[in-house]
Structures are given as structure tokens and as C-alpha cells.
Write an enzyme that holds these catalytic residues in place. Sequence first.
Site, PDB file in Angstrom:
ATOM      1  N   THR A   1       0.824  -1.201   0.000  1.00 25.02           N
ATOM      2  CA  THR A   1       0.000   0.000   0.000  1.00 25.02           C
ATOM      3  C   THR A   1       0.862   1.255   0.000  1.00 25.02           C
ATOM      4  O   THR A   1       2.003   1.239   0.450  1.00 25.02           O
ATOM      5  CB  THR A   1      -0.976   0.020   1.195  1.00 25.02           C
ATOM      6  OG1 THR A   1      -1.875   1.106   1.041  1.00 25.02           O
ATOM      7  CG2 THR A   1      -0.246   0.128   2.514  1.00 25.02           C
ATOM      8  N   CYS A   2       0.282   2.313  -0.530  1.00 24.71           N
ATOM      9  CA  CYS A   2       0.892   3.637  -0.496  1.00 24.71           C
ATOM     10  C   CYS A   2      -0.243   4.623  -0.222  1.00 24.71           C
ATOM     11  O   CYS A   2      -1.202   4.267   0.451  1.00 24.71           O
ATOM     12  CB  CYS A   2       1.625   3.944  -1.805  1.00 24.71           C
ATOM     13  SG  CYS A   2       0.559   4.022  -3.239  1.00 24.71           S
ATOM     14  N   ASN A   3      -0.171   5.814  -0.747  1.00 24.42           N
ATOM     15  CA  ASN A   3      -1.244   6.784  -0.488  1.00 24.42           C
ATOM     16  C   ASN A   3      -2.397   6.649  -1.474  1.00 24.42           C
ATOM     17  O   ASN A   3      -3.555   6.620  -1.076  1.00 24.42           O
ATOM     18  CB  ASN A   3      -0.712   8.219  -0.496  1.00 24.42           C
ATOM     19  CG  ASN A   3      -1.734   9.191   0.022  1.00 24.42           C
ATOM     20  OD1 ASN A   3      -2.280   8.985   1.103  1.00 24.42           O
ATOM     21  ND2 ASN A   3      -2.029  10.215  -0.737  1.00 24.42           N
TER      22      ASN A   3
ATOM     23  N   MET B   1      -4.058   4.255   0.816  1.00 25.31           N
ATOM     24  CA  MET B   1      -4.543   4.679   2.128  1.00 25.31           C
ATOM     25  C   MET B   1      -5.539   5.832   2.039  1.00 25.31           C
ATOM     26  O   MET B   1      -6.291   6.072   2.979  1.00 25.31           O
ATOM     27  CB  MET B   1      -3.368   5.066   3.020  1.00 25.31           C
ATOM     28  CG  MET B   1      -2.489   3.890   3.432  1.00 25.31           C
ATOM     29  SD  MET B   1      -3.365   2.612   4.367  1.00 25.31           S
ATOM     30  CE  MET B   1      -3.682   3.484   5.906  1.00 25.31           C
TER      31      MET B   1
END
Length: 98
Positions: free
Chosen positions: A62-64, A90
Site C-alpha cells: 500500500t501507499c497513499n 490509504m
Amino acid sequence: MKRITAKELNQKLTSGEEVNIIDVREDNEVAEGKIPGAKHIPLGELEERLDEIDKDQHHYVTCNAGRRGSKASGILSLKGYDVTNMEDGMSKWEGKTE
């Protein structure tokens, strides 16, 4: 590349499924909250920290918003890791954070 939404990953967590999550955001982003138990490895450090990732297990990345996660998933896939990118990142996470 395998993909999962934030909602689908949250459902796995809330159902008690054991998952391995790698968060590739920067330190300041993670300071705002990350998925409980996620391993934080910024994208820029990923290749030098591969020894921290178990190649025998499946990982969710995951990242933003999904772009860095997609890049990280590509890198890890090429290195032989089994990964799934959380495509919406996220920014769409509605589950618990720590």
C-alpha cells in the site's frame, strides 16, 4: 499485477485473516497512521531492504493513492515475491490505523 481495493483488504483483516502488508509511503505520511501491523519500507529503500520481506509469504502493498504501491509491487514481482497492490491506497482506507 494482482490488485485489491482498500475495502477488500479491510474485510480480510476484520474477518481475522492473517495478512502481510508493506506500506511504501514516506515517514511523514506513515506518521499520520498506517494499517495495524503493516511493515513500513519507503519505496526509495525497498530494493536495499528486500531481506526484511519473507519471500515465502504473500504480501499486500500500500501507499497513499496506489501509484507507488504499483511500482513497488512491480519491483517485488520481478524479484520473485508474491504481491498484491492495494490499488486505491490509504486515501480510501476506512479501517483501523495505528
